[in-house]
Design a protein around this motif. Sequence first.
Motif, PDB file in Angstrom:
ATOM      1  N   TYR A   1     111.177  75.410 -30.149  1.00 26.21           N
ATOM      2  CA  TYR A   1     110.021  74.933 -29.376  1.00 26.21           C
ATOM      3  C   TYR A   1     109.551  76.003 -28.389  1.00 26.21           C
ATOM      4  O   TYR A   1     108.351  76.221 -28.206  1.00 26.21           O
ATOM      5  CB  TYR A   1     110.397  73.651 -28.635  1.00 26.21           C
ATOM      6  CG  TYR A   1     109.328  73.160 -27.690  1.00 26.21           C
ATOM      7  CD1 TYR A   1     108.198  72.494 -28.158  1.00 26.21           C
ATOM      8  CD2 TYR A   1     109.440  73.390 -26.311  1.00 26.21           C
ATOM      9  CE1 TYR A   1     107.209  72.062 -27.294  1.00 26.21           C
ATOM     10  CE2 TYR A   1     108.453  72.966 -25.440  1.00 26.21           C
ATOM     11  CZ  TYR A   1     107.346  72.297 -25.928  1.00 26.21           C
ATOM     12  OH  TYR A   1     106.372  71.872 -25.064  1.00 26.21           O
TER      13      TYR A   1
ATOM     14  N   GLU B   1     103.693  74.859 -30.434  1.00 25.76           N
ATOM     15  CA  GLU B   1     102.766  74.051 -31.234  1.00 25.76           C
ATOM     16  C   GLU B   1     103.463  73.234 -32.310  1.00 25.76           C
ATOM     17  O   GLU B   1     102.883  72.298 -32.871  1.00 25.76           O
ATOM     18  CB  GLU B   1     101.703  74.947 -31.883  1.00 25.76           C
ATOM     19  CG  GLU B   1     102.226  75.943 -32.923  1.00 25.76           C
ATOM     20  CD  GLU B   1     102.717  77.243 -32.333  1.00 25.76           C
ATOM     21  OE1 GLU B   1     102.934  78.190 -33.101  1.00 25.76           O
ATOM     22  OE2 GLU B   1     102.882  77.321 -31.100  1.00 25.76           O
TER      23      GLU B   1
ATOM     24  N   LYS C   1     105.617  71.016 -32.055  1.00 22.95           N
ATOM     25  CA  LYS C   1     105.812  69.620 -31.672  1.00 22.95           C
ATOM     26  C   LYS C   1     104.680  68.741 -32.199  1.00 22.95           C
ATOM     27  O   LYS C   1     104.917  67.612 -32.646  1.00 22.95           O
ATOM     28  CB  LYS C   1     105.906  69.503 -30.147  1.00 22.95           C
ATOM     29  CG  LYS C   1     106.209  68.086 -29.668  1.00 22.95           C
ATOM     30  CD  LYS C   1     106.441  68.032 -28.165  1.00 22.95           C
ATOM     31  CE  LYS C   1     106.708  66.606 -27.711  1.00 22.95           C
ATOM     32  NZ  LYS C   1     106.935  66.514 -26.252  1.00 22.95           N
ATOM     33  N   GLU C   2     103.465  69.246 -32.153  1.00 20.95           N
ATOM     34  CA  GLU C   2     102.326  68.461 -32.632  1.00 20.95           C
ATOM     35  C   GLU C   2     101.958  68.782 -34.086  1.00 20.95           C
ATOM     36  O   GLU C   2     101.658  67.888 -34.871  1.00 20.95           O
ATOM     37  CB  GLU C   2     101.092  68.713 -31.754  1.00 20.95           C
ATOM     38  CG  GLU C   2     101.147  68.058 -30.388  1.00 20.95           C
ATOM     39  CD  GLU C   2     102.007  68.822 -29.398  1.00 20.95           C
ATOM     40  OE1 GLU C   2     102.126  70.065 -29.561  1.00 20.95           O
ATOM     41  OE2 GLU C   2     102.564  68.193 -28.478  1.00 20.95           O
ATOM     42  N   LYS C   3     102.025  70.051 -34.450  1.00 22.79           N
ATOM     43  CA  LYS C   3     101.515  70.462 -35.761  1.00 22.79           C
ATOM     44  C   LYS C   3     102.564  70.485 -36.860  1.00 22.79           C
ATOM     45  O   LYS C   3     102.225  70.562 -38.037  1.00 22.79           O
ATOM     46  CB  LYS C   3     100.854  71.848 -35.643  1.00 22.79           C
ATOM     47  CG  LYS C   3      99.638  71.839 -34.721  1.00 22.79           C
ATOM     48  CD  LYS C   3      98.967  73.199 -34.666  1.00 22.79           C
ATOM     49  CE  LYS C   3      97.756  73.150 -33.761  1.00 22.79           C
ATOM     50  NZ  LYS C   3      97.083  74.486 -33.657  1.00 22.79           N
ATOM     51  N   GLY C   4     103.858  70.473 -36.474  1.00 22.79           N
ATOM     52  CA  GLY C   4     104.901  70.479 -37.488  1.00 22.79           C
ATOM     53  C   GLY C   4     105.153  71.860 -38.057  1.00 22.79           C
ATOM     54  O   GLY C   4     104.738  72.882 -37.505  1.00 22.79           O
TER      55      GLY C   4
ATOM     56  N   LYS D   1     109.616  68.637 -21.930  1.00 23.24           N
ATOM     57  CA  LYS D   1     108.418  69.044 -22.685  1.00 23.24           C
ATOM     58  C   LYS D   1     108.693  69.005 -24.186  1.00 23.24           C
ATOM     59  O   LYS D   1     107.851  68.588 -24.983  1.00 23.24           O
ATOM     60  CB  LYS D   1     107.987  70.453 -22.280  1.00 23.24           C
ATOM     61  CG  LYS D   1     107.430  70.560 -20.871  1.00 23.24           C
ATOM     62  CD  LYS D   1     107.214  72.035 -20.501  1.00 23.24           C
ATOM     63  CE  LYS D   1     106.909  72.198 -19.026  1.00 23.24           C
ATOM     64  NZ  LYS D   1     106.880  73.631 -18.622  1.00 23.24           N
ATOM     65  N   CYS D   2     109.885  69.429 -24.569  1.00 19.62           N
ATOM     66  CA  CYS D   2     110.235  69.502 -25.983  1.00 19.62           C
ATOM     67  C   CYS D   2     110.437  68.119 -26.588  1.00 19.62           C
ATOM     68  O   CYS D   2     110.010  67.861 -27.711  1.00 19.62           O
ATOM     69  CB  CYS D   2     111.498  70.348 -26.152  1.00 19.62           C
ATOM     70  SG  CYS D   2     112.052  70.541 -27.857  1.00 19.62           S
ATOM     71  N   TYR D   3     111.075  67.211 -25.837  1.00 19.11           N
ATOM     72  CA  TYR D   3     111.526  65.954 -26.442  1.00 19.11           C
ATOM     73  C   TYR D   3     110.767  64.709 -26.011  1.00 19.11           C
ATOM     74  O   TYR D   3     110.921  63.647 -26.613  1.00 19.11           O
ATOM     75  CB  TYR D   3     113.016  65.759 -26.153  1.00 19.11           C
ATOM     76  CG  TYR D   3     113.875  66.766 -26.870  1.00 19.11           C
ATOM     77  CD1 TYR D   3     113.958  66.765 -28.261  1.00 19.11           C
ATOM     78  CD2 TYR D   3     114.569  67.751 -26.176  1.00 19.11           C
ATOM     79  CE1 TYR D   3     114.714  67.703 -28.936  1.00 19.11           C
ATOM     80  CE2 TYR D   3     115.340  68.698 -26.845  1.00 19.11           C
ATOM     81  CZ  TYR D   3     115.406  68.667 -28.226  1.00 19.11           C
ATOM     82  OH  TYR D   3     116.146  69.595 -28.891  1.00 19.11           O
TER      83      TYR D   3
ATOM     84  N   ALA E   1     108.266  61.647 -25.417  1.00 16.84           N
ATOM     85  CA  ALA E   1     107.270  60.892 -26.191  1.00 16.84           C
ATOM     86  C   ALA E   1     106.454  59.995 -25.267  1.00 16.84           C
ATOM     87  O   ALA E   1     105.526  59.326 -25.713  1.00 16.84           O
ATOM     88  CB  ALA E   1     107.944  60.054 -27.269  1.00 16.84           C
ATOM     89  N   GLU E   2     106.821  59.953 -23.997  1.00 14.55           N
ATOM     90  CA  GLU E   2     106.074  59.253 -22.952  1.00 14.55           C
ATOM     91  C   GLU E   2     105.810  57.792 -23.292  1.00 14.55           C
ATOM     92  O   GLU E   2     104.680  57.311 -23.199  1.00 14.55           O
ATOM     93  CB  GLU E   2     104.763  59.997 -22.653  1.00 14.55           C
ATOM     94  CG  GLU E   2     105.001  61.425 -22.174  1.00 14.55           C
ATOM     95  CD  GLU E   2     103.704  62.196 -21.961  1.00 14.55           C
ATOM     96  OE1 GLU E   2     102.658  61.736 -22.476  1.00 14.55           O
ATOM     97  OE2 GLU E   2     103.747  63.252 -21.318  1.00 14.55           O
TER      98      GLU E   2
END
Length: 505
Positions: A177, A182, A184-187, A339-341, A343-344
């Motif tokens: 990460y 990126e 995290k969102e884009k895979g 930031k990395c993990y 999910a809020e």
Amino acid sequence: CKQEMPQKKNAVLVDGVILNGPIMDSKAGEKFVEEACKIIMEEVVQKADDVTEKVCEWQAPETLKQILDLEMRDTGECHQKILQLCRDVIKYSVKTNHPRFFNQLYAGIDYYSLVARFITEALNPSVYTYEVSPVFLLVEEAVIKKMIEFIGWEEGDGIFNPGGSVSNMYAMNLARYKFCPEIKEKGLSGLPRLVLFASEECHYSMKKAASFLGIGTENVYFIKTDERGKMIPEELEKQVQRARKEGSAPFLVCATAGTTVLGAFDPLDKIAGICEKHGLWLHVDASWGGSALISKKHRRLLHGIHRADSVAWNPHKMLLAGIQCCALLVKDNSGLLKKCYSAEAAYLFQQDKFYDVSYDTGDKSIQCSRRPDAFKFWLMWKALGTTGLEERVNRALALARYLVEEIKKREGFQLLLEPEYANVCFWYIPPNLRKMEDGPEFWQKLHQVAPIIKERMMKKGSMMLGYQPHRGKVNFFRQVVISPQVSREDMDFLLDEIELLAKDL
């Protein structure tokens, strides 16, 4: 055993279910807990240091299935039968707190840690928000801060995980990460071929993590080690350059402080220099060897660890904090873990709570429900102090040194190498093999010795000792000293018992 449902006055029924009052019989439950705890005290705790007890009561799987009556039925069984089942479970389980259990990288019993586990099992907390776990979140914060001090960082972050393997996976994902946020969102699509480096002696969880995270096991470059099992820095440099020439993207080096078999410590300072040169994240798997940091005498084994970006450290091993107790510690204190993990989840991590929500640390974890593993380490540390923990490390390594010297004195015993930690690796050569010439037939016969001795000690219940082949060497014993209940007499017994069990081989 059959319990009648008490008649309720003014009963309220919904779908045929009485809703008045509790469904559980609290008095009967309390009595059961009291009697079960008595069994645990008598059969486990009070026998923990009794060498006349068996390490295990060996039974073959099919026999044990019949003894335990594993079938679950429509109707429950009475407390007396369940209590007998508790006795049987204890009787036929391996006593890892026995002074002669040397089989794994954990052993022994710490009474403070045990009480901490009793407390947390009874309270049944989950460590993700301050509102449901106020004490345990503060405890985890205090323990992580103290562990970070021993690594030598001025600041940092961390989280307790279910095992060193998971800590290594966390670190691998965190390094990726950091390298390419990126993802995290884009895979994975559009990423270059990522490559990481670990020694030939690294824990198998590195391979598993690469597979699980989609990096691929072929993209783990295993670095050659020397005769002691330490990563060779020059070989690491070669492999990093090779990866770059291939057009790959190196992002991580996983060093090991205390390898599983030989107990080797990679040269962290030199490896850190290479990582800084090439801009690579340095993770140190100190799951086994990290506890040497507590000892002023032995912390030199981890010289340079302060230069790491992340460290895995398992207090449930050398320090006896009780399985599981494993921390991932991170030098970055900018919120990288979160930031990395994160999910809020709005239903759990609401930002308009009436208290400081920075204490809601659950979003740093890949888990939701999480055990308060730091508590058992904290309570033990409070009871023993740092000096008490240091004494455990020093004594374990002193006992290992005593065993090494005794092995050298005895005919038929042969060390693989001089250990630098608590792993003592050796062969036992029975009398009828001692005059054989060194050759393929000798090694083939010696390869069969350790498994036979292991079977005999298990069935006798006298002790448990691990063995394995390793890097072209035939089966040898790996004895690991951990428990404070182990004494010099146990070291002598170990060697005597091997000779006794192998006298007819």
